[in-house]
Design a protein around this motif. Structure first.
Motif, PDB file in Angstrom:
ATOM      1  N   ALA A 225      -4.382  60.048  39.914  1.00  0.00           N
ATOM      2  CA  ALA A 225      -3.231  59.911  40.817  1.00  0.00           C
ATOM      3  C   ALA A 225      -2.565  58.555  40.643  1.00  0.00           C
ATOM      4  O   ALA A 225      -1.327  58.442  40.617  1.00  0.00           O
ATOM      5  N   LEU A 226      -3.365  57.496  40.486  1.00  0.00           N
ATOM      6  CA  LEU A 226      -2.809  56.163  40.287  1.00  0.00           C
ATOM      7  C   LEU A 226      -2.118  56.048  38.928  1.00  0.00           C
ATOM      8  O   LEU A 226      -1.061  55.420  38.799  1.00  0.00           O
ATOM      9  N   LEU A 227      -2.698  56.649  37.906  1.00  0.00           N
ATOM     10  CA  LEU A 227      -2.056  56.627  36.594  1.00  0.00           C
ATOM     11  C   LEU A 227      -0.687  57.294  36.646  1.00  0.00           C
ATOM     12  O   LEU A 227       0.307  56.766  36.126  1.00  0.00           O
TER      13      LEU A 227
ATOM     14  N   ARG B 231       0.349  62.149  30.924  1.00  0.00           N
ATOM     15  CA  ARG B 231      -0.727  62.968  30.343  1.00  0.00           C
ATOM     16  C   ARG B 231      -0.209  63.607  29.061  1.00  0.00           C
ATOM     17  O   ARG B 231       0.796  64.313  29.063  1.00  0.00           O
ATOM     18  N   ARG B 232      -0.937  63.371  27.966  1.00  0.00           N
ATOM     19  CA  ARG B 232      -0.482  63.832  26.656  1.00  0.00           C
ATOM     20  C   ARG B 232      -1.372  64.930  26.089  1.00  0.00           C
ATOM     21  O   ARG B 232      -1.262  65.253  24.915  1.00  0.00           O
ATOM     22  N   GLY B 233      -2.233  65.479  26.863  1.00  0.00           N
ATOM     23  CA  GLY B 233      -3.098  66.523  26.343  1.00  0.00           C
ATOM     24  C   GLY B 233      -4.469  66.434  26.967  1.00  0.00           C
ATOM     25  O   GLY B 233      -4.674  65.823  28.014  1.00  0.00           O
ATOM     26  N   GLY B 234      -5.441  67.074  26.295  1.00  0.00           N
ATOM     27  CA  GLY B 234      -6.790  67.135  26.835  1.00  0.00           C
ATOM     28  C   GLY B 234      -7.135  68.552  27.220  1.00  0.00           C
ATOM     29  O   GLY B 234      -6.274  69.440  27.305  1.00  0.00           O
ATOM     30  N   THR B 235      -8.395  68.800  27.439  1.00  0.00           N
ATOM     31  CA  THR B 235      -8.853  70.144  27.792  1.00  0.00           C
ATOM     32  C   THR B 235      -8.620  70.390  29.272  1.00  0.00           C
ATOM     33  O   THR B 235      -9.139  69.669  30.127  1.00  0.00           O
ATOM     34  N   GLN B 236      -7.830  71.400  29.583  1.00  0.00           N
ATOM     35  CA  GLN B 236      -7.498  71.698  30.966  1.00  0.00           C
ATOM     36  C   GLN B 236      -8.766  71.975  31.763  1.00  0.00           C
ATOM     37  O   GLN B 236      -9.621  72.744  31.346  1.00  0.00           O
ATOM     38  N   GLY B 237      -8.867  71.341  32.912  1.00  0.00           N
ATOM     39  CA  GLY B 237     -10.024  71.536  33.784  1.00  0.00           C
ATOM     40  C   GLY B 237     -11.200  70.655  33.441  1.00  0.00           C
ATOM     41  O   GLY B 237     -12.193  70.642  34.183  1.00  0.00           O
ATOM     42  N   GLN B 238     -11.133  69.918  32.324  1.00  0.00           N
ATOM     43  CA  GLN B 238     -12.247  69.043  31.938  1.00  0.00           C
ATOM     44  C   GLN B 238     -11.822  67.580  31.853  1.00  0.00           C
ATOM     45  O   GLN B 238     -12.408  66.730  32.510  1.00  0.00           O
ATOM     46  N   TYR B 239     -10.824  67.277  31.043  1.00  0.00           N
ATOM     47  CA  TYR B 239     -10.365  65.900  30.929  1.00  0.00           C
ATOM     48  C   TYR B 239      -8.923  65.894  30.447  1.00  0.00           C
ATOM     49  O   TYR B 239      -8.406  66.891  29.937  1.00  0.00           O
ATOM     50  N   GLY B 240      -8.265  64.732  30.650  1.00  0.00           N
ATOM     51  CA  GLY B 240      -6.896  64.557  30.175  1.00  0.00           C
ATOM     52  C   GLY B 240      -6.762  63.240  29.438  1.00  0.00           C
ATOM     53  O   GLY B 240      -7.495  62.291  29.699  1.00  0.00           O
ATOM     54  N   ARG B 241      -5.847  63.217  28.459  1.00  0.00           N
ATOM     55  CA  ARG B 241      -5.582  61.972  27.732  1.00  0.00           C
ATOM     56  C   ARG B 241      -4.280  61.384  28.258  1.00  0.00           C
ATOM     57  O   ARG B 241      -3.258  62.055  28.301  1.00  0.00           O
ATOM     58  N   TRP B 242      -4.352  60.094  28.675  1.00  0.00           N
ATOM     59  CA  TRP B 242      -3.214  59.436  29.317  1.00  0.00           C
ATOM     60  C   TRP B 242      -2.749  58.248  28.477  1.00  0.00           C
ATOM     61  O   TRP B 242      -3.560  57.492  27.942  1.00  0.00           O
ATOM     62  N   THR B 243      -1.421  58.094  28.387  1.00  0.00           N
ATOM     63  CA  THR B 243      -0.836  56.957  27.685  1.00  0.00           C
ATOM     64  C   THR B 243       0.079  56.206  28.649  1.00  0.00           C
ATOM     65  O   THR B 243       0.655  56.798  29.569  1.00  0.00           O
TER      66      THR B 243
ATOM     67  N   GLY C 187      -1.704  52.667  20.171  1.00  0.00           N
ATOM     68  CA  GLY C 187      -3.131  52.382  20.167  1.00  0.00           C
ATOM     69  C   GLY C 187      -3.785  52.407  21.530  1.00  0.00           C
ATOM     70  O   GLY C 187      -4.982  52.157  21.629  1.00  0.00           O
ATOM     71  N   THR C 188      -3.036  52.686  22.581  1.00  0.00           N
ATOM     72  CA  THR C 188      -3.601  52.696  23.932  1.00  0.00           C
ATOM     73  C   THR C 188      -3.576  54.105  24.491  1.00  0.00           C
ATOM     74  O   THR C 188      -2.524  54.721  24.579  1.00  0.00           O
ATOM     75  N   SER C 189      -4.735  54.622  24.813  1.00  0.00           N
ATOM     76  CA  SER C 189      -4.813  55.893  25.529  1.00  0.00           C
ATOM     77  C   SER C 189      -6.144  55.940  26.261  1.00  0.00           C
ATOM     78  O   SER C 189      -7.098  55.262  25.880  1.00  0.00           O
TER      79      SER C 189
END
Length: 391
Positions: free
Chosen positions: A25-27, A34-46, A53-55
């Motif tokens: 929520a803070l991100l 959110r740029r992807g990731g497995t739904q319901g498990q984790y997300g990749r944030w930039t 180089g930051t995610s």
């Protein structure tokens, strides 16, 4: 206030105590994507702007075996990130806080001195606005003056603030444990001030401002808004609740931003003046210790300054006294005793003066307090030279 968040490094929160939902929520609040990731498990944030180089790989809940490890890696990456928003996220995690954000639309003049001035103006006006919100939680009044200042300052001492780039934006982090009531009151007062300003501009009437006092609008709040708007093309104030705590009772989950423009200044100025003019003086019975005495001649009437112990919500007051009351006040102080005085606490001058004072009476205190007052007298004898022979 307020302690800037960039004054010292922030500790990395314990990943075992971080709720992934609060982190995400803070991100999202601070512009991460959110740029992807497995739904319901984790997300990749930039971060905003997609810094190369930051995610962050953030779990969506703590139920997975590797959730703590992923959180630890994400928090460490935040601490090392150069993105300003990374620090804002860490502040929100370190201290559960409601956020108040100011956004000023000002001309791009580019001068270093001008930018410095704009930053200082924004910080000062933001501080005044938060102080007005704190005053509104202490009492409902059109004009507070010096009343309740100590309580308001105590809250501001716990507030963290971020940088104010070019004087265009600033975020304050108000701890939920200490300032939730203040931020909730400020949210109501800002919307009430916006509605009252619209009514005044449409009809010319001040009735809505008068009614808005019960919602926390006051001279101090309108003056803070004037300072924010002056020199800007517009001001936007956004309040967002701590994701860990949610919205306080009676407040919307996502408050609408409040905006003011230069066209609102005449109405705000008129309201500020009316609040001071209409606030009445108060009949009081004040108990306090004498901290200063002064009179023009060795005899006759004089004035004393009291450090208020009870009877008024101010730190000190000035009291004009007749000859006999002045003599009693001086003797009481030399004996290490407070005095009690009746009169009217005048709104003119900010409720710092009692007029029509009389009936000065020494007040008995226990031995420990009396010894403390006598010690204070010995350390501040220079303040009482006037009491012994004028200027």
């Amino acid at each position: 206030m307020y302690r800037p968040t960039d004054e010292r490094p922030l500790p990395v929160p314990d990943p075992a105590r971080v709720d992934p939902a609060v982190l995400t929520a803070l991100l999202g609040r601070h512009g991460w994507h959110r740029r992807g990731g497995t739904q319901g498990q984790y997300g990749r944030w930039t971060p905003p702007g997609g810094t190369a180089g930051t995610s962050l790989l953030v779990p969506e809940s703590a139920r997975f075996p590797d959730s703590t490890d992923l959180l630890a890696e994400a928090l460490t990456a935040l601490a090392r990130s150069a993105a300003p928003s990374a620090r804002e996220v860490l502040v929100g995690l370190a201290v559960p806080s409601d956020e108040v954000r100011w956004e000023r639309d000002i001309p791009d003049e580019g001068s270093g001195a001008t930018l410095w001035t704009a930053q200082e103006r924004l910080r000062a006006a933001a501080r005044s606005l938060l102080a007005a919100g704190a005053l509104g939680t202490c009492a409902r009044a059109g004009y507070h003056g010096a009343r309740h200042r100590r309580q308001a300052e105590a809250l501001l001492d716990q507030v963290l603030v971020g940088p104010a780039p070019a004087g265009r934006s600033l975020t304050a982090y108000v701890p939920v444990t200490a300032g939730r009531g203040t931020v909730a009151g400020l949210q109501r007062a800002l919307h009430a001030a916006r509605d009252a300003t619209d009514y005044q501009r449409a009809t010319g009437g001040m009735e809505a401002y008068e009614a808005a006092v019960e919602l926390g609008v006051c001279h101090e709040l309108t003056e803070a808004l004037i300072s924010l708007v002056r020199g800007a093309e517009g001001v936007r104030i956004v309040i967002e609740w701590s994701p860990a705590e949610g919205a306080p009772p009676g407040c919307p989950a996502r408050p609408e931003p409040v905006e003011f423009t230069p066209g609102d200044l005449p109405a705000l100025r008129q309201a500020a003046q009316q609040y001071v003019r209409d606030e009445p003086s108060l009949a009081v019975r004040v108990t306090g210790t004498v901290v200063r005495m002064r009179r023009e001649r060795p005899d006759g009437a004089g004035a004393v300054r009291l450090r208020v112990l009870a009877g008024a919500d101010v730190a000190q007051v000035r009291v004009a006294l007749g000859e006999e009351d002045y003599r009693i006040a001086g003797h009481a102080h030399l004996l290490g005793l407070p005095v009690r005085v009746t009169g009217r606490l005048e709104s003119r001058g900010g409720f710092r003066r009692i007029t029509g004072a009389g009936g000065v009476t020494p007040v008995q205190v226990d031995d420990a307090e009396r010894d403390r007052l006598l010690k204070s007298l010995q350390e501040n004898l220079d303040h009482f030279e006037e009491a012994c022979g004028g200027e």
